[in-house]
Write an enzyme that holds these catalytic residues in place. Structure first.
Site, mmCIF file in Angstrom:
data_model
loop_
_atom_site.group_PDB
_atom_site.id
_atom_site.type_symbol
_atom_site.label_atom_id
_atom_site.label_comp_id
_atom_site.label_asym_id
_atom_site.label_seq_id
_atom_site.Cartn_x
_atom_site.Cartn_y
_atom_site.Cartn_z
ATOM 1 N N GLU A 124 3.761 -15.799 -3.179
ATOM 2 C CA GLU A 124 3.790 -14.857 -2.051
ATOM 3 C C GLU A 124 3.279 -15.572 -0.808
ATOM 4 O OE1 GLU A 124 2.304 -10.796 -2.630
ATOM 5 O OE2 GLU A 124 1.532 -10.787 -0.585
ATOM 6 N N ASN A 172 0.903 -1.160 0.000
ATOM 7 C CA ASN A 172 0.000 0.000 0.000
ATOM 8 C C ASN A 172 0.938 1.205 0.000
ATOM 9 O OD1 ASN A 172 -2.483 -1.488 0.196
ATOM 10 N ND2 ASN A 172 -1.824 -2.018 2.257
ATOM 11 N N ASP A 192 -6.698 -15.204 1.441
ATOM 12 C CA ASP A 192 -5.756 -14.278 2.056
ATOM 13 C C ASP A 192 -4.994 -14.882 3.229
ATOM 14 O OD1 ASP A 192 -4.383 -11.990 2.538
ATOM 15 O OD2 ASP A 192 -6.062 -10.846 3.346
ATOM 16 N N GLU A 205 -0.500 -12.453 10.311
ATOM 17 C CA GLU A 205 -1.720 -11.649 10.383
ATOM 18 C C GLU A 205 -2.913 -12.492 10.830
ATOM 19 O OE1 GLU A 205 -2.607 -9.821 6.646
ATOM 20 O OE2 GLU A 205 -4.559 -9.095 7.311
ATOM 21 N N GLU A 252 -8.031 -3.223 -3.058
ATOM 22 C CA GLU A 252 -8.283 -2.607 -1.752
ATOM 23 C C GLU A 252 -8.013 -1.104 -1.772
ATOM 24 O OE1 GLU A 252 -5.873 -5.045 0.891
ATOM 25 O OE2 GLU A 252 -7.569 -6.407 1.143
#
Ligand code: BDP
Length: 726
Positions: free
Chosen positions: A408, A231, A386, A414, A312
């Site tokens: 990835e 981001n 995710d 998380e 996103e």
């Protein structure tokens, strides 16, 4: 050029040893798996000292200097004595570390360099006229660096030095960390302090951590780092920041690590003053060309860009009616003259697309297979949703034979208990890599897609979202280091097994005592299944509380986008639970090869660990053990809790083998893990009971609180949350 030199014993060296040993005994974990403890076995120590009477170090440049420093420190500590550098022949038994081209004539011919790739190396024991040599050699300096770390690891693991005949070449080209680090030093999904990049004091202040970061990464073969959050913030591409990036690149270069940056697609507007970022606009094309040329002036070996676009809320080519292909190729053209690459992420899903989120990336990218420029890699998360505790492999693996697909993984946890839970991730990584995509028939493992062997790919890569921060031990949880270590090892060789990796890590990090290594290795290997059981058993997924993703929130149903709500994923109702992705539902299964589709579609053959990922089933559906789905869920949640209890017991017994500091750290964290495992069990089962209306199975302990209590919990300052949604 560096010449072999002799380092004399001096006071400084002794002081250095004393300080480094003192630091180790504090056991704060800063040294990671490179603490180079003195060899504890006396006979072995004597044997190693006898073999390494001196080191012949070949010629080279800055990487050779890094090798020399590492040998000096590593062997100095392991053998607890002065390290002597000299020439071949100086001593009877020697370590020879030299590229093939510079080997002493007498040692030429032992190794066939054509078997090693650019970063590969060989380690060989040689006996010659009563003398004994251990030879570490390679075609290139970087191979020598990796070989040196391997040699040191052999000593750390107390391996014999006679009869060595090792040849290693990395199977994957780009082996990189992705830091989700913001310029203000917060880390998105970071749970171990702040970003280690101190942008404010760069470029003039080089923190020792930058060097130790490079050493640690080089020791496991990582050769790339994307410094900034996906981001992205366009500022990183301004001259002020590029100077700072250059300073880091200069530190990393001797260790073979290239720097990559995240490119914000709208940067031409934000920092370039243009009115558009349309990838087909000539001014935009020129802007990126100029920007790339400017970057290479600072950093001649710059790796390239990592891009999150139209995902996103991030800007991207679709804002201008263009495609991911247009965007990726625009940047690829700018980077091509400098041998840079574009790593374009496939983590896309749209609020305007009503189809199953799990299908969207495939639909966007697969039709353009073969149309991307040669220097584009598409970076695909291991699963289609995710980074969940368990996901079936992403259907894109195997579906784009003409495009380099990069894996990835998420090393930061998380969705697996942050830096608080002990969950050994290489077990998860291994499961994904060893999944069979069947794209070219049986045996088309994801590992073969990633190393390029399945479709003869010219460019390959694997990325891991870093779990590193400013905490003294880098990763918060002492066992988080094993995830970083294991990621690197698997990026080097995606066929390694997670048990071997755990063994290496434990021995290098703690002790070689088998009474410690075996039980703790077992605990690590079981920890992944434990987290699946107490968070998301039987194929459940994405039931995490809003935004911060800390703890359970299966009831959350009020977020603006449907696929941000846990209820979207479990679909619990009076009839049953689970997401129907078969042909009667979203038909996401059709994206897999027919063999996989068939296996997962059929209830008799679908592995139970993926059951509710692919099927919506009645609460009383019969599981293979004869129990109802409802009972099975409760039993799995309970099993997860019990597994954590076993971990606690194992760890308690390990007290004699671990320094007090780390033992206490892990004990406390395990207690939290148990508390949170129970929280997951109770909150989820109480919530699902409102639909199933069935009693808890007898094996399950009674919930400790009410559903209302669990729903009322708020965590306004949970770590790692995205600071700005830009
Ligand atoms: C999700 C995270 C979010 C990341 C996103 C991504 O919740 O913070 O920005 O992935 O990968 O897992 O881009």
């Amino acid at each position: 050029m560096i010449q072999p030199l002799k380092i004399k014993t001096n006071c400084l060296f002794i002081v250095f040893l004393l300080i480094s040993n003192a630091l180790f005994s504090m056991g704060n974990g800063y040294d990671l798996w490179l603490d180079y403890r003195k060899i504890s076995d006396d006979a072995l120590l004597r044997a190693y000292r006898d073999q390494v009477q001196a080191i012949h170090l070949g010629e080279g440049s800055e990487t050779l200097r890094a090798i020399q420093k590492e040998l000096n420190m590593g062997l100095g500590r392991l053998l607890d004595r002065e390290v002597v550098f000299g020439h071949y022949g100086d001593k009877e038994n020697m370590l020879v570390v030299s590229m093939l081209a510079h080997l002493p004539n007498e040692l030429k011919g032992y190794i066939d360099g054509s078997k090693l790739n650019k970063e590969g190396y060989a380690i060989k024991s040689i006996r010659q006229e009563g003398r004994s040599y251990v030879l570490v050699t390679s075609n290139d300096e970087l191979g020598l660096l990796y070989g040196t770390f391997h040699f040191l690891r052999l000593l750390q693991m107390h391996s014999p030095l006679d009869g060595l005949d090792i040849e290693e070449s990395p199977k994957v080209d780009i082996r990189m960390l992705n830091h989700w680090d913001n310029l203000d030093r917060t880390v998105e999904r970071g749970y171990s302090g702040f970003s280690i990049w101190n942008w404010h004091t760069l470029p003039d202040y080089i923190d020792q951590r930058y060097i130790d970061y490079a050493r640690a990464n080089a020791s496991i073969g990582i050769n790339g780092t994307a410094l900034t959050n996906v981001n992205a913030n366009g500022l990183i591409l301004t001259p002020q920041y590029l100077e700072k990036v250059k300073a880091l690149a200069d530190v990393f270069r001797p260790y073979g690590i290239k720097v990559y940056l995240t490119a914000r697609f709208s940067a031409p507007i934000e920092i370039g003053g243009l009115e558009t970022a349309d990838p087909l606009d000539p001014k935009v094309i020129q802007w990126w060309k100029d920007k790339v040329a400017e970057i290479y002036k600072h950093i001649p070996d710059f790796g390239g860009f990592l891009v999150k676009a139209n995902s996103e809320g991030q800007p991207g080519p679709q804002n201008y009616g263009r495609t991911h292909l247009d965007g990726a190729n625009l940047l690829a053209d700018a980077l091509a003259p400098f041998q840079g690459v574009v790593i374009w992420r496939a983590f896309v899903y749209s609020e305007h697309d009503p189809t199953d989120r799990a299908k969207q990336a495939y639909s966007e990218f697969v039709p353009d297979d073969g149309k991307y420029r040669d220097n584009v890699l598409i970076q695909v998360k291991n699963g289609a949703i995710d980074f969940q505790p368990r996901e079936p492999f992403h259907p894109m693996f195997g579906a784009m034979p003409q495009t380099p697909l990069m894996m990835e993984f998420q090393i930061t946890k998380e969705y697996l208990g942050f830096a608080t839970h002990l969950v050994y991730l290489p077990k998860l990584f291994e499961e994904v890599l060893q999944s069979d995509s069947y794209s070219k028939g049986k045996g088309s493992y994801v590992a073969k897609v990633i190393d390029g062997s399945l479709d003869h790919k010219k460019l390959t890569g694997m990325a891991g979202v870093a779990n590193i921060g400013t905490d003294a031990n880098w990763t918060g949880h002492p066992f988080g280091q094993a995830d970083w270590y294991g990621f690197g090892r698997l990026a080097w060789d995606p066929y390694l097994d997670s048990g071997t990796i755990a063994n290496e890590w434990l021995r290098c990090t703690f002790t070689n005592d088998i009474n410690f290594v075996e039980p703790v290795r077992k605990m690590m290997l079981e920890s992944r299944e434990a987290v699946v059981n107490y968070m998301t058993p039987l194929g459940l997924h994405h039931m995490f509380d809003t935004g911060h993703h800390y703890g359970p929130g299966p009831w959350v149903d009020n977020l603006s986008r449907p696929e941000w709500n846990p209820v979207y994923y479990h679909k619990a109702d009076a009839q049953g639970i689970g997401f129907d992705r078969t042909s009667t539902g979203s038909n996401a299964l059709a994206q897999y090869a027919p063999e996989v589709e068939k296996r997962f579609s059929n209830l008799d053959t679908c592995p139970e660990e993926y059951l509710l990922w692919f099927h919506h089933l009645p609460w009383d559906h019969q599981l293979r053990n004869g129990r109802t789905l409802w009972d099975g869920l409760g039993m799995k949640y309970q099993q997860g809790v019990d597994q954590v209890r076993t971990m606690i017991q194992t760890w308690e017994e390990m007290e004699p083998y671990v320094d007090e500091f780390r033992h206490h750290q892990v004990s406390q964290l395990l207690d939290i893990q148990l508390k949170e495992a129970k929280w997951w069990r109770d909150a989820c089962m109480l919530y699902f009971q409102t639909y199933s209306k069935m009693d808890f199975p007898k094996e399950m302990e009674k919930p400790e609180n009410t559903l209302e209590y669990y729903k009322s919990l708020q965590f306004p300052f949970a770590p790692g949350i995205r600071p700005t949604w830009n």
